[in-house]
Design an enzyme around this catalytic site. Structure first.
Site, PDB file in Angstrom:
ATOM      1  N   LYS A   5      -6.631 -13.200  14.267  1.00  0.00           N
ATOM      2  CA  LYS A   5      -6.162 -13.627  15.595  1.00  0.00           C
ATOM      3  C   LYS A   5      -4.800 -14.310  15.454  1.00  0.00           C
ATOM      4  CE  LYS A   5      -7.961 -16.206  19.623  1.00  0.00           C
ATOM      5  NZ  LYS A   5      -9.051 -17.102  20.070  1.00  0.00           N
ATOM      6  N   SER A  14     -10.827 -15.608  24.576  1.00  0.00           N
ATOM      7  CA  SER A  14      -9.452 -15.260  24.334  1.00  0.00           C
ATOM      8  C   SER A  14      -9.234 -14.280  23.181  1.00  0.00           C
ATOM      9  CB  SER A  14      -8.661 -16.539  24.054  1.00  0.00           C
ATOM     10  OG  SER A  14      -9.143 -17.165  22.875  1.00  0.00           O
ATOM     11  N   SER A  60     -14.567 -18.177  22.798  1.00  0.00           N
ATOM     12  CA  SER A  60     -13.614 -17.087  22.538  1.00  0.00           C
ATOM     13  C   SER A  60     -13.915 -16.191  21.351  1.00  0.00           C
ATOM     14  CB  SER A  60     -12.211 -17.660  22.372  1.00  0.00           C
ATOM     15  OG  SER A  60     -11.725 -18.033  23.634  1.00  0.00           O
TER      16      SER A  60
END
Ligand code: GLN
Length: 491
Positions: free
Chosen positions: A80, A155, A179
């Site tokens: 990420k 997210s 997330s």
């Protein structure tokens, strides 16, 4: 070798160690896959082809020299874009960091490199990890491989979509309110939020420091546990890192995979078993609970009366912390700088930079947080929210005196259509109704696929006590053994 991209990380690690396939070949197959599908999925913000091939070559050389490496050596991974990677662009999905190449690696990234994993690139995310759909990325959304008209969660939608699209067998996410777990649920993949402090935050671009928790994502529970074991453990560079042995998550996942849950007490959260979730989600959830009883688990209902206040408390605590953490993006030290023409004051340049660099959701949170922390309102908002946080922790503590784990659906609804919730922040926030209590408490929780509703994946959440990460893996692996894994239709 054919079928490389569909193999699990455990299988790939073994094939590479036995020299049945080279790490370079495995990296190339995944890079080819990314080239073939990522214009449609947009899981990646940056693909590091050169870095990946160099890392893979190094692993092959060490294996050829007879070195014994860990189980994930040579296995590709997507990270990420909120974790600092030395020399590799790191944006947190924001324009304010466009073009920034960190001078250092996050601890997690260092550990991934030391384990011989091969980083393919950085994945798309909602700006500064604020969102539930990846639509708040400044670089455009990610699309769900199950249905490209739908969101992949957020997210960390990029990290989850990369798994479902077979672009990577492993990925890293971060979970502040859900997330990791919510994207896992809506893409039919597995995502675990470790105990807070169980994984290092050093080099993680902070959103809400008392909640942020990096963790592992994969297509199977065993792979998730293998990755967990690589990244977890004490880090003296993070003052909230827990100095205790990492629970045996891999052993627990393998035990759970035998499908034996005799002696395990599972608690259904009463407050989460009624309204709020789609009927298709609830029926997949209930069938899975049924399956757990067949595996020998004892299922009881447990009341956690304050869980329903978790969402409002979170939306005061997280913005408060973010308003402070994001103050560092001032156009002076790194990233974007706007309006520095020699005639403007420092304040004017800071203000123009932040106006241009932050998107609407980030600005909304900074404003809410600044308001909630302002003198005169502090006790009414932030102070109250912290009291609710304590009550939620007490609910968890009392529940874990009665049961080993708590379970619920991961998220109330399956993947929704792009654009359908962006105009109403509250509808977006509801995606994390069931995941947020765990963050406020600090315990571990995992999402594992448990079925389909209207052809789309449903996630099953297992929550465990602080440092009881092994328990959640055991139960999640048992779920997987009972219901199987779910592959999306071919892209
Ligand atoms: N969706 C939640 C939010 O927008 C959680 C985000 C996260 O876990 N990073 O804050």
């Amino acid at each position: 070798m054919t079928g490389v991209i569909k193999k699990t990380a455990a299988e790939l690690g073994a094939l590479i160690a036995n020299r049945e396939v080279s790490a370079v070949e495995v990296a190339r197959e995944h890079l080819d896959r990314i080239a073939a599908v990522d214009d449609r999925v947009h899981a990646f913000l940056h693909v590091d082809t050169e870095g990946a091939l160099a890392a893979a070559e190094a692993v092959d050389a060490r294996i050829a020299a007879g070195e014994q490496l860990g189980p994930l050596a040579g296995v590709p991974i997507a990270v990420k874009d909120v974790l600092a990677t030395r020399g590799v662009p790191t944006t947190a999905g924001s324009k304010i960091l466009e073009g920034w190449r960190p001078p250092y690696d996050a601890t997690l990234v260092e550990r991934l490199r030391a384990a011989g994993t091969v980083m393919l690139g950085k994945t798309n995310m909602d700006e500064f990890a604020m969102g539930s759909s990846t639509e708040y990325s400044a670089y455009g959304p990610t699309f769900n491989p199950w249905d490209l008209a739908r969101i992949p969660g957020g997210s960390g939608g990029g990290s989850a979509a990369a798994l479902a699209a077979y672009e990577a067998p492993l990925s890293i996410g971060t979970d502040t309110g859900g997330s990791i777990r919510q994207p896992g649920a809506v893409t039919g993949t597995v995502g675990a939020k470790p105990t807070y402090g169980g994984t290092s935050r050093y080099g993680l671009l902070a959103f809400s420091s008392s909640l942020d928790t990096p963790g592992p994502c994969a297509r199977t529970v065993e792979d998730t546990a293998l990755l967990h074991a690589v990244i977890a453990g004490h880090d003296q560079r993070d003052s909230t890192s827990i100095d205790a042995p990492v629970p045996d998550v891999v052993g627990a996942a393998r035990l759970g995979a035998t499908g034996d849950l005799a002696g395990v007490k599972v608690g259904l959260v009463r407050e989460f078993s009624g309204e709020g979730a789609e009927p298709g989600v609830m029926s997949a959830f209930r069938e899975t609970v049924e399956a757990l009883t067949k595996l020998g688990a004892e299922v009881v209902e447990v009341s956690c009366p304050h869980f329903l206040y978790a969402l409002p408390a979170y939306y005061l605590i997280a913005p408060s912390e973010c308003s402070s953490n994001l103050a560092r993006y001032d156009g002076v030290r790194f990233g974007l700088r706007v309006g520095d023409d020699g005639n403007r004051s420092l304040e004017e340049v800071m203000s123009a930079t932040r106006e241009a660099g932050f998107g609407p959701e980030v600005k909304r949170r900074i404003i809410i947080g600044t308001y909630a922390l302002s003198s005169g309102y502090y006790d009414a908002y932030y102070g109250q929210a912290q009291k609710v946080r304590t009550l939620i922790t007490r609910d968890f503590t009392a529940a874990f005196e009665q049961v080993d784990v708590l379970v619920s659906p991961t998220t109330p609804f399956v993947a929704f259509e792009l654009g359908s919730r962006t105009s109403d922040p509250y509808q977006m926030y509801l995606a994390d109704l069931f995941t947020i209590p765990t963050n406020l408490y600090g315990g571990p929780a995992i999402s594992v696929p448990c079925g389909l509703s209207e052809g789309l994946p449903v996630g099953f959440q297992v929550m465990a006590p602080i440092l009881g990460d092994d328990r959640m893996y055991r139960v999640a692996a048992a779920v997987e053994s009972a219901v199987g894994t779910f592959a999306p239709p071919a892209l």
